[in-house]
Write a protein that holds these residues in place. Structure first.
Motif, mmCIF file in Angstrom:
data_model
loop_
_atom_site.group_PDB
_atom_site.id
_atom_site.type_symbol
_atom_site.label_atom_id
_atom_site.label_comp_id
_atom_site.label_asym_id
_atom_site.label_seq_id
_atom_site.Cartn_x
_atom_site.Cartn_y
_atom_site.Cartn_z
ATOM 1 N N PHE A 94 3.022 34.929 -24.142
ATOM 2 C CA PHE A 94 2.003 33.918 -23.863
ATOM 3 C C PHE A 94 0.743 34.515 -23.262
ATOM 4 N N ARG A 95 0.868 35.632 -22.591
ATOM 5 C CA ARG A 95 -0.333 36.320 -22.138
ATOM 6 C C ARG A 95 -1.012 37.017 -23.319
ATOM 7 N N GLY A 96 -0.223 37.602 -24.211
ATOM 8 C CA GLY A 96 -0.778 38.338 -25.337
ATOM 9 C C GLY A 96 -1.388 37.477 -26.422
ATOM 10 N N LEU A 97 -1.051 36.186 -26.462
ATOM 11 C CA LEU A 97 -1.638 35.297 -27.464
ATOM 12 C C LEU A 97 -3.060 34.879 -27.118
ATOM 13 N N ALA A 98 -3.433 35.021 -25.846
ATOM 14 C CA ALA A 98 -4.800 34.710 -25.402
ATOM 15 C C ALA A 98 -5.231 33.324 -25.886
ATOM 16 N N LEU A 99 -4.610 32.302 -25.330
ATOM 17 C CA LEU A 99 -4.839 30.920 -25.753
ATOM 18 C C LEU A 99 -5.833 30.181 -24.851
ATOM 19 N N GLN A 100 -6.665 30.902 -24.126
ATOM 20 C CA GLN A 100 -7.604 30.265 -23.202
ATOM 21 C C GLN A 100 -8.457 29.209 -23.914
ATOM 22 N N GLY A 101 -8.508 28.026 -23.302
ATOM 23 C CA GLY A 101 -9.332 26.953 -23.837
ATOM 24 C C GLY A 101 -8.749 26.243 -25.042
ATOM 25 N N ARG A 102 -7.556 26.659 -25.471
ATOM 26 C CA ARG A 102 -6.921 26.028 -26.637
ATOM 27 C C ARG A 102 -5.835 25.057 -26.175
ATOM 28 N N HIS A 103 -5.478 24.147 -27.042
ATOM 29 C CA HIS A 103 -4.471 23.130 -26.732
ATOM 30 C C HIS A 103 -3.076 23.655 -27.063
ATOM 31 N N ILE A 104 -2.111 23.358 -26.175
ATOM 32 C CA ILE A 104 -0.736 23.812 -26.329
ATOM 33 C C ILE A 104 0.189 22.611 -26.187
ATOM 34 N N VAL A 105 1.179 22.516 -27.067
ATOM 35 C CA VAL A 105 2.169 21.437 -27.016
ATOM 36 C C VAL A 105 3.508 22.030 -26.599
ATOM 37 N N ILE A 106 4.128 21.434 -25.575
ATOM 38 C CA ILE A 106 5.454 21.843 -25.120
ATOM 39 C C ILE A 106 6.339 20.604 -25.053
ATOM 40 N N THR A 107 7.600 20.765 -24.643
ATOM 41 C CA THR A 107 8.497 19.622 -24.502
ATOM 42 C C THR A 107 9.022 19.559 -23.076
ATOM 43 N N ALA A 108 9.569 18.409 -22.727
ATOM 44 C CA ALA A 108 10.092 18.209 -21.377
ATOM 45 C C ALA A 108 11.349 19.021 -21.111
ATOM 46 N N SER A 109 11.936 19.608 -22.134
ATOM 47 C CA SER A 109 13.183 20.356 -21.947
ATOM 48 C C SER A 109 12.950 21.833 -21.671
#
Length: 389
Positions: A94-109
Motif C-alpha cells: 500500500f505504500r508502494g502503490l502511491a495512492l495519494q489523493g485517490r479513492h480506495i474501497v475497503i470492507t468492514a471485515s
C-alpha cells in the motif's frame, strides 16, 4: 467473581496437556516435514541466492514460489515475493502503490494489518468502507455502489478471521476491473485453507502469511503482484544484483536484504504438505472438525454464534450470555487448559455489524487439530454456560 467463573475454576487443573483451538492465529501442530525442513536448512550450507559462489540448482525460494503459485491460483509464480508476513506485505504494497489523493474501497471485515497502513498513509476522507451483514458477508452489489470515478483500488479480505465468512472475490474482482480499479485481496486467512484462484478472480495483488493455514513458521509470508501493476519498491538494501544501481527496479528489488531461508524452507514444506495431501482433503478434514465444533456449540443454551454456517476456514466466533469474552477466555485457560482467542481479533469494525460490540470468543481448527481438543472445548463451554443452572 460470578458463579460461572468460580465453577469453571474450582477443582480444575492445567496439568493435563493443552487443547489448542487458536489455529486462525497460528496453526499447531505443524506437519513434521515443516519442522524437519527448518532443521535441515539450519544444518546445511547457506544457499543465499546472489550472495555466494556456492549455489546448487533450484533454490528453496524458487521451489516455494512454484508451490505457492499453485495454492494461490496464479500462473506467474515469479511475481510472488517473500516478506516477514502479511503485515509487512500490506505495508510494502500500500505504500508502494502511491495512492495519494485517490479513492480506495475497503470492507468492514478488514484486519488491522490492512486498515492501519491505508488510514495512516492516505487518510479516512479518501476511504469508503463497505458494510457486511450479520453473517459477515459483503454484498458485491454494495462494493459496486461504493465505486467512484476516481476509485484507484478495491481491497477485500477473502476469509474473515472473525466469522470465517468467505467473500465472493470473483464477483468483486470483476466489479473492480470494470471500474478501472486495482483489486487487492487479503488472503492471509484463506491461503492454504481453500482455493484462492488469484488469476480467475482478477487479483492484481494477493497478500498472504505463512504461519496460518499454509502451516509454515511464524515470520514468513509475502505478496503476489501482477505484471504491469504500478508498484514501486519502498524498502531498500542489498539484493545480490545490480551492485552500482541505487534504484533497483527488477523483481529482486522487492526482496532486499538477506532472506529468511530457514523460514521459507519451512513454508515450502507446509505448502508441499497441502499439495501432497490435496487441498480438497485438507478442506474435508478441516470441515469435519469445524462441523463437530459448530454442532457441539449449537446445542449449548446461552450461546450466541456468529458467522455463516458453511465454508469458514475452520473459524467460529461465539459469546456466552452474561460473561465477557475475556472472562470466558480466562476460565478456559486457567480452568481447562484450552487455548482460544478473545476480543476484537485485530478486526475492530466488523464487531458492530455482526452484533458483538464487546468482541467474541474465537475457536478455530485445522486439518491437524485432534478431535478430542474440539470435544474438550465443547464440554468446557457447556459447563461454563450452565454453571448458574
Amino acid at each position: 467473581m460470578s458463579n460461572r467463573k468460580a465453577a469453571g475454576l474450582q477443582g480444575r487443573s492445567p496439568e493435563y496437556s493443552p487443547a489448542y483451538l487458536n489455529n486462525a492465529a497460528t496453526t499447531f501442530p505443524k506437519p513434521p516435514g515443516v519442522i524437519q525442513a527448518v532443521a535441515d536448512c539450519l544444518g546445511s550450507l547457506p544457499q543465499e541466492n546472489g550472495r555466494s559462489n556456492y549455489e546448487t540448482g533450484e533454490t528453496v525460494q524458487d521451489q516455494c514460489r512454484k508451490n505457492l503459485g499453485l495454492l494461490l491460483g496464479v500462473s506467474d509464480h515469479r511475481r510472488i515475493f517473500f516478506t516477514s508476513g502479511a503485515t509487512e506485505a500490506a505495508n510494502l504494497v500500500f505504500r508502494g502503490l502511491a495512492l495519494q489523493g485517490r479513492h480506495i474501497v475497503i470492507t468492514a471485515s478488514e484486519h488491522n494489518s490492512v486498515l492501519r497502513p491505508l488510514y495512516n498513509l492516505y487518510g479516512e476522507k479518501h476511504i469508503t468502507m463497505v458494510p457486511c451483514g450479520r453473517d459477515g458477508l459483503v454484498s458485491p452489489g454494495a462494493v459496486q455502489a461504493a465505486l467512484r470515478h476516481d476509485t484507484a483500488c478495491v481491497v477485500v479480505n477473502h476469509c474473515s478471521n472473525v466469522t470465517g465468512a468467505v467473500q465472493d472475490i470473483a464477483a468483486i474482482g470483476a466489479i473492480a476491473r470494470r471500474g478501472g480499479a486495482l483489486f487487492a485481496v487479503d488472503a492471509a486467512q484463506s491461503a492454504g485453507a481453500m482455493p484462492v484462484q488469484g488469476d480467475s478472480c482478477s487479483a492484481d495483488i494477493l497478500i498472504f502469511t505463512g504461519h496460518k493455514a499454509l502451516f509454515g513458521p511464524a515470520g514468513t509470508g509475502g505478496f503476489f503482484v501482477r505484471e504491469g501493476v504500478p508498484l514501486v519498491p519502498v524498502k531498500f538494501g542489498g539484493t545480490g544484483t545490480e551492485p552500482g544501481n541505487m534504484a533497483p527496479s527488477g523483481p529482486g528489488a522487492f526482496e532486499p536484504g538477506t532472506p529468511n531461508i530457514p523460514g521459507i524452507a519451512g513454508l515450502n514444506a507446509g505448502a508441499s504438505f497441502i499439495l501432497d495431501l490435496g487441498l480438497d482433503e485438507v478442506r474435508r478434514l478441516t470441515g469435519e472438525r469445524f462441523m463437530r465444533l459448530r454442532e457441539g456449540l449449537l446445542n449449548i443454551k446461552g450461546l450466541s454464534l456468529y458467522g455463516p454456517p458453511g465454508d469458514s476456514g475452520g473459524i467460529i466466533s461465539f459469546t456466552v450470555n452474561g460473561l465477557s469474552p475475556s472472562d470466558v477466555g480466562y476460565i478456559l485457560q486457567e480452568g481447562y487448559n484450552i487455548a482460544v482467542r478473545t476480543g476484537y481479533h485485530c478486526a475492530p469494525y466488523i464487531m458492530d455489524h455482526i452484533g458483538a460490540p464487546r468482541g467474541t470468543i474465537r475457536a478455530s481448527v485445522s486439518a491437524l487439530t485432534p478431535e478430542d481438543h474440539v470435544d474438550r472445548l465443547v464440554a468446557a463451554v457447556r459447563e461454563i454456560a450452565y454453571a448458574d443452572n
